[in-house]
Write a protein that holds these residues in place. Structure first.
Motif, PDB file in Angstrom:
ATOM      1  N   TYR A  17       0.533  -0.993   0.085  1.00 24.69           N
ATOM      2  CA  TYR A  17       0.069   0.280   0.220  1.00 24.69           C
ATOM      3  C   TYR A  17       0.998   0.981  -0.218  1.00 24.69           C
ATOM      4  O   TYR A  17       1.687   1.056   0.445  1.00 24.69           O
ATOM      5  CB  TYR A  17      -1.360   0.065   0.937  1.00 24.69           C
ATOM      6  N   PHE A  39      -8.627  -0.320   2.006  1.00 27.42           N
ATOM      7  CA  PHE A  39      -7.054  -1.296   1.977  1.00 27.42           C
ATOM      8  C   PHE A  39      -6.422  -1.915   2.442  1.00 27.42           C
ATOM      9  O   PHE A  39      -6.817  -2.991   2.954  1.00 27.42           O
ATOM     10  CB  PHE A  39      -6.307  -0.361   1.088  1.00 27.42           C
ATOM     11  N   THR A  40      -6.526  -0.702   4.465  1.00 24.90           N
ATOM     12  CA  THR A  40      -5.394  -1.509   4.952  1.00 24.90           C
ATOM     13  C   THR A  40      -6.341  -1.603   6.015  1.00 24.90           C
ATOM     14  O   THR A  40      -5.670  -2.135   7.514  1.00 24.90           O
ATOM     15  CB  THR A  40      -4.535  -0.372   5.501  1.00 24.90           C
TER      16      THR A  40
END
Length: 83
Positions: A17, A39-40
């Motif tokens: 990322y 996303f994380t």
């Protein structure tokens, strides 16, 4: 004058990322706590894989776009530079 940083995180499953911030450690902690990017939240960060320092946000944003355009192999080669 505030310094900006481009950072790359290695996340679960070996995913990477990339983002920008003024405080890499605080941003990493936010990602780990689930307060970072979508996303994380799905792929928890395991380590800070790469950091570049920039003089301003515009420079950091341009670097982020450059990194995001790289192939996975090229991103991993950059991450290998960080112990």
């Amino acid at each position: 004058m505030k310094r900006w940083y481009l950072y790359m995180l290695e996340c679960k499953g070996g995913r990477l990322y990339t983002g920008i911030t003024v405080d890499v450690e605080a941003r990493f902690a936010a990602h780990v706590a689930g307060r970072g990017a979508k996303f994380t939240r799905a792929f928890k960060p395991t380590r800070i894989a790469y950091v570049e320092e920039h003089e301003n946000r515009a420079s950091a944003s341009a670097a982020e776009a450059r990194i995001k355009a790289l192939s996975s192999a090229e991103k991993r080669a950059l991450a290998a530079l960080t112990p």
